[in-house]
Design a protein around this motif. Structure first.
Motif, PDB file in Angstrom:
ATOM      1  N   MET A 165       0.850  -1.200   0.000  1.00 56.59           N
ATOM      2  CA  MET A 165       0.000   0.000   0.000  1.00 56.59           C
ATOM      3  C   MET A 165       0.875   1.235   0.000  1.00 56.59           C
ATOM      4  O   MET A 165       2.068   1.148   0.262  1.00 56.59           O
ATOM      5  CB  MET A 165      -0.940  -0.028   1.207  1.00 56.59           C
ATOM      6  N   GLN A 166       0.247   2.354  -0.265  1.00 53.37           N
ATOM      7  CA  GLN A 166       1.017   3.587  -0.394  1.00 53.37           C
ATOM      8  C   GLN A 166       1.022   4.386   0.893  1.00 53.37           C
ATOM      9  O   GLN A 166       0.131   4.250   1.722  1.00 53.37           O
ATOM     10  CB  GLN A 166       0.392   4.445  -1.484  1.00 53.37           C
ATOM     11  N   ASP A 167       2.022   5.266   0.976  1.00 55.02           N
ATOM     12  CA  ASP A 167       2.070   6.205   2.092  1.00 55.02           C
ATOM     13  C   ASP A 167       1.105   7.359   1.865  1.00 55.02           C
ATOM     14  O   ASP A 167       0.579   7.521   0.765  1.00 55.02           O
ATOM     15  CB  ASP A 167       3.492   6.758   2.230  1.00 55.02           C
ATOM     16  N   ARG A 168       0.949   8.172   2.897  1.00 52.35           N
ATOM     17  CA  ARG A 168       0.091   9.350   2.758  1.00 52.35           C
ATOM     18  C   ARG A 168       0.572  10.229   1.615  1.00 52.35           C
ATOM     19  O   ARG A 168       1.788  10.443   1.460  1.00 52.35           O
ATOM     20  CB  ARG A 168       0.127  10.182   4.041  1.00 52.35           C
ATOM     21  N   PRO A 169      -0.380  10.759   0.804  1.00 49.76           N
ATOM     22  CA  PRO A 169       0.034  11.611  -0.321  1.00 49.76           C
ATOM     23  C   PRO A 169       0.619  12.931   0.173  1.00 49.76           C
ATOM     24  O   PRO A 169       0.202  13.456   1.206  1.00 49.76           O
ATOM     25  CB  PRO A 169      -1.284  11.853  -1.062  1.00 49.76           C
ATOM     26  N   THR A 170       1.596  13.412  -0.572  1.00 50.61           N
ATOM     27  CA  THR A 170       2.171  14.730  -0.243  1.00 50.61           C
ATOM     28  C   THR A 170       2.043  15.699  -1.415  1.00 50.61           C
ATOM     29  O   THR A 170       2.071  16.906  -1.229  1.00 50.61           O
ATOM     30  CB  THR A 170       3.663  14.604   0.131  1.00 50.61           C
ATOM     31  N   HIS A 171       1.893  15.132  -2.644  1.00 51.56           N
ATOM     32  CA  HIS A 171       1.827  16.007  -3.828  1.00 51.56           C
ATOM     33  C   HIS A 171       0.375  16.184  -4.253  1.00 51.56           C
ATOM     34  O   HIS A 171      -0.224  15.275  -4.809  1.00 51.56           O
ATOM     35  CB  HIS A 171       2.637  15.405  -4.984  1.00 51.56           C
ATOM     36  N   TYR A 172      -0.169  17.330  -3.938  1.00 54.26           N
ATOM     37  CA  TYR A 172      -1.530  17.679  -4.363  1.00 54.26           C
ATOM     38  C   TYR A 172      -1.606  19.197  -4.323  1.00 54.26           C
ATOM     39  O   TYR A 172      -0.829  19.859  -3.600  1.00 54.26           O
ATOM     40  CB  TYR A 172      -2.580  17.032  -3.440  1.00 54.26           C
ATOM     41  N   PRO A 173      -2.515  19.800  -5.120  1.00 55.79           N
ATOM     42  CA  PRO A 173      -2.587  21.264  -5.144  1.00 55.79           C
ATOM     43  C   PRO A 173      -2.867  21.802  -3.745  1.00 55.79           C
ATOM     44  O   PRO A 173      -3.739  21.296  -3.046  1.00 55.79           O
ATOM     45  CB  PRO A 173      -3.745  21.556  -6.103  1.00 55.79           C
ATOM     46  N   LYS A 174      -2.127  22.822  -3.369  1.00 55.12           N
ATOM     47  CA  LYS A 174      -2.280  23.379  -2.019  1.00 55.12           C
ATOM     48  C   LYS A 174      -3.171  24.629  -2.017  1.00 55.12           C
ATOM     49  O   LYS A 174      -3.396  25.222  -0.962  1.00 55.12           O
ATOM     50  CB  LYS A 174      -0.895  23.718  -1.425  1.00 55.12           C
ATOM     51  N   THR A 175      -3.627  25.049  -3.224  1.00 57.04           N
ATOM     52  CA  THR A 175      -4.553  26.183  -3.330  1.00 57.04           C
ATOM     53  C   THR A 175      -5.656  25.810  -4.317  1.00 57.04           C
ATOM     54  O   THR A 175      -5.570  24.780  -4.999  1.00 57.04           O
ATOM     55  CB  THR A 175      -3.861  27.452  -3.884  1.00 57.04           C
ATOM     56  N   GLN A 176      -6.658  26.688  -4.410  1.00 60.99           N
ATOM     57  CA  GLN A 176      -7.660  26.531  -5.468  1.00 60.99           C
ATOM     58  C   GLN A 176      -6.999  26.843  -6.813  1.00 60.99           C
ATOM     59  O   GLN A 176      -5.886  27.376  -6.868  1.00 60.99           O
ATOM     60  CB  GLN A 176      -8.827  27.496  -5.232  1.00 60.99           C
ATOM     61  N   GLN A 177      -7.726  26.569  -7.901  1.00 59.91           N
ATOM     62  CA  GLN A 177      -7.192  26.787  -9.247  1.00 59.91           C
ATOM     63  C   GLN A 177      -6.816  28.258  -9.462  1.00 59.91           C
ATOM     64  O   GLN A 177      -5.861  28.565 -10.160  1.00 59.91           O
ATOM     65  CB  GLN A 177      -8.257  26.360 -10.271  1.00 59.91           C
ATOM     66  N   ASN A 178      -7.574  29.172  -8.839  1.00 64.08           N
ATOM     67  CA  ASN A 178      -7.302  30.604  -9.005  1.00 64.08           C
ATOM     68  C   ASN A 178      -6.289  31.136  -7.990  1.00 64.08           C
ATOM     69  O   ASN A 178      -6.104  32.342  -7.869  1.00 64.08           O
ATOM     70  CB  ASN A 178      -8.619  31.402  -8.902  1.00 64.08           C
ATOM     71  N   GLY A 179      -5.642  30.236  -7.276  1.00 63.49           N
ATOM     72  CA  GLY A 179      -4.602  30.649  -6.327  1.00 63.49           C
ATOM     73  C   GLY A 179      -5.138  31.002  -4.946  1.00 63.49           C
ATOM     74  O   GLY A 179      -4.350  31.211  -4.012  1.00 63.49           O
ATOM     75  N   GLN A 180      -6.454  31.056  -4.801  1.00 65.85           N
ATOM     76  CA  GLN A 180      -7.040  31.344  -3.489  1.00 65.85           C
ATOM     77  C   GLN A 180      -6.780  30.171  -2.537  1.00 65.85           C
ATOM     78  O   GLN A 180      -6.663  29.024  -2.980  1.00 65.85           O
ATOM     79  CB  GLN A 180      -8.566  31.519  -3.609  1.00 65.85           C
ATOM     80  N   PRO A 181      -6.745  30.449  -1.219  1.00 65.88           N
ATOM     81  CA  PRO A 181      -6.579  29.335  -0.274  1.00 65.88           C
ATOM     82  C   PRO A 181      -7.753  28.360  -0.340  1.00 65.88           C
ATOM     83  O   PRO A 181      -8.853  28.746  -0.769  1.00 65.88           O
ATOM     84  CB  PRO A 181      -6.542  30.019   1.098  1.00 65.88           C
ATOM     85  N   LEU A 182      -7.513  27.134   0.069  1.00 64.96           N
ATOM     86  CA  LEU A 182      -8.605  26.150   0.141  1.00 64.96           C
ATOM     87  C   LEU A 182      -9.686  26.651   1.082  1.00 64.96           C
ATOM     88  O   LEU A 182      -9.390  27.294   2.093  1.00 64.96           O
ATOM     89  CB  LEU A 182      -8.080  24.813   0.675  1.00 64.96           C
ATOM     90  N   LYS A 183     -10.933  26.329   0.769  1.00 68.25           N
ATOM     91  CA  LYS A 183     -12.023  26.717   1.677  1.00 68.25           C
ATOM     92  C   LYS A 183     -11.971  25.841   2.924  1.00 68.25           C
ATOM     93  O   LYS A 183     -11.822  24.618   2.809  1.00 68.25           O
ATOM     94  CB  LYS A 183     -13.383  26.502   1.002  1.00 68.25           C
ATOM     95  N   PRO A 184     -12.153  26.442   4.099  1.00 68.07           N
ATOM     96  CA  PRO A 184     -12.209  25.617   5.321  1.00 68.07           C
ATOM     97  C   PRO A 184     -13.416  24.674   5.278  1.00 68.07           C
ATOM     98  O   PRO A 184     -14.442  24.997   4.682  1.00 68.07           O
ATOM     99  CB  PRO A 184     -12.377  26.643   6.451  1.00 68.07           C
ATOM    100  N   ILE A 185     -13.279  23.546   5.935  1.00 66.32           N
ATOM    101  CA  ILE A 185     -14.320  22.508   5.906  1.00 66.32           C
ATOM    102  C   ILE A 185     -15.661  23.047   6.406  1.00 66.32           C
ATOM    103  O   ILE A 185     -16.728  22.707   5.889  1.00 66.32           O
ATOM    104  CB  ILE A 185     -13.855  21.272   6.705  1.00 66.32           C
TER     105      ILE A 185
END
Ligand SMILES: Cc1cc2nc3c(=O)[nH]c(=O)nc-3n(C[C@H](O)[C@H](O)[C@H](O)COP(=O)(O)O)c2cc1C
Length: 231
Positions: A1-21
């Motif tokens: 099995m794989q380890d926890r992912p580390t490579h994924y976009p850290k912002t929205q497509q427009n560069g804005q921060p991710l929305k809080p849950i």
């Protein structure tokens, strides 16, 4: 099995921060119509990856996700899904499937790896497996698959929304027709469809939710939750 992912976009497509849950849970609406704007591959892969981080009993992960992007295939899927227009409109629709018998083959591998990663003892794997087999033999597999696959679908929905995309979960489809059209084995369960993209028009209105006092109890069923804010 794989380890926890580390490579994924850290912002929205427009560069804005991710929305809080919490904002996602308040703002998300079931999107009725989508534009044709694509969901870029790195975002789509992150959404799938986070879906796969969802928890499952014994970590058995009985899900499979069919990513449908081809316009012709989305039309075919639409014809199995009550003709819902969002299925043909959204650039991506994920068919979430649960596989029935896979768990009994995977149980040993999963438990062994858990032990190797420090979450159990290697010499207890065999007895844990026997316990899992015994316990799961008493559970209806369609119920079991729905329970687990929906957690992954919900995780994907929330992550897609946190990235700023719009989503629509769907139960309105004929499983036998979806299976036939997408070569899904007979013994698998088609659990849900998830459309992801950009809403064509402003979201539909918030339709309200039952008050907490009606749905949350304390200590026993029917004993209403007493709000901390009550006078
Ligand atoms: C598991 C699930 C299945 C759903 N199936 C459909 C569907 O097939 N078609 C549809 O138009 N909406 C479907 N919905 C959307 C619901 O109608 C919607 O979530 C609900 O009315 C509340 O609205 P909101 O999500 O915008 O707050 C589904 C929602 C969930 C969670």
């Amino acid at each position: 099995m794989q380890d926890r992912p580390t490579h994924y976009p850290k912002t929205q497509q427009n560069g804005q921060p991710l929305k809080p849950i919490t904002q996602v849970l308040l703002d998300r609406r079931a999107t009725p119509h989508f534009t044709a704007d694509p969901v870029p591959d790195d975002f789509l892969e992150a959404i799938l990856t986070f879906g796969g981080q969802a928890p499952t009993g014994y970590n058995l992960q009985p899900w499979r996700f069919i990513v449908v992007r081809d316009a012709q295939n989305r039309k075919r899927l639409q014809s199995t899904a009550l003709g819902q227009s969002k299925v043909a409109e959204a650039p991506v629709v994920i068919i979430a499937v649960g596989v029935r018998e896979d768990w009994s083959r995977k149980a040993e591998e999963v438990l062994r790896e858990g032990a190797a990663r420090g979450a159990g003892k290697i010499d207890e794997v065999e007895s844990q497996k026997q316990e899992a087999v015994e316990f799961l033999s008493h559970i209806r597999k369609d119920v079991w698959l729905n329970r687990h696959v929906m957690i992954a679908v919900t995780a994907m929905m929330l992550v897609a929304e946190a990235y700023g995309f719009d989503t629509a979960q769907m139960e309105g489809f004929y499983p036998s027709k979806v299976k036939e059209a997408f070569e899904i084995p007979n013994e698998a369960e088609v659990v849900a469809l998830l459309a992801i993209g950009r809403a064509k028009a402003p979201d539909k209105p918030y339709t309200g939710r039952f008050p907490l006092k009606d749905v949350a109890f304390q200590e026993k069923f029917g004993n209403p939750w007493k709000s901390a804010n009550a006078a």
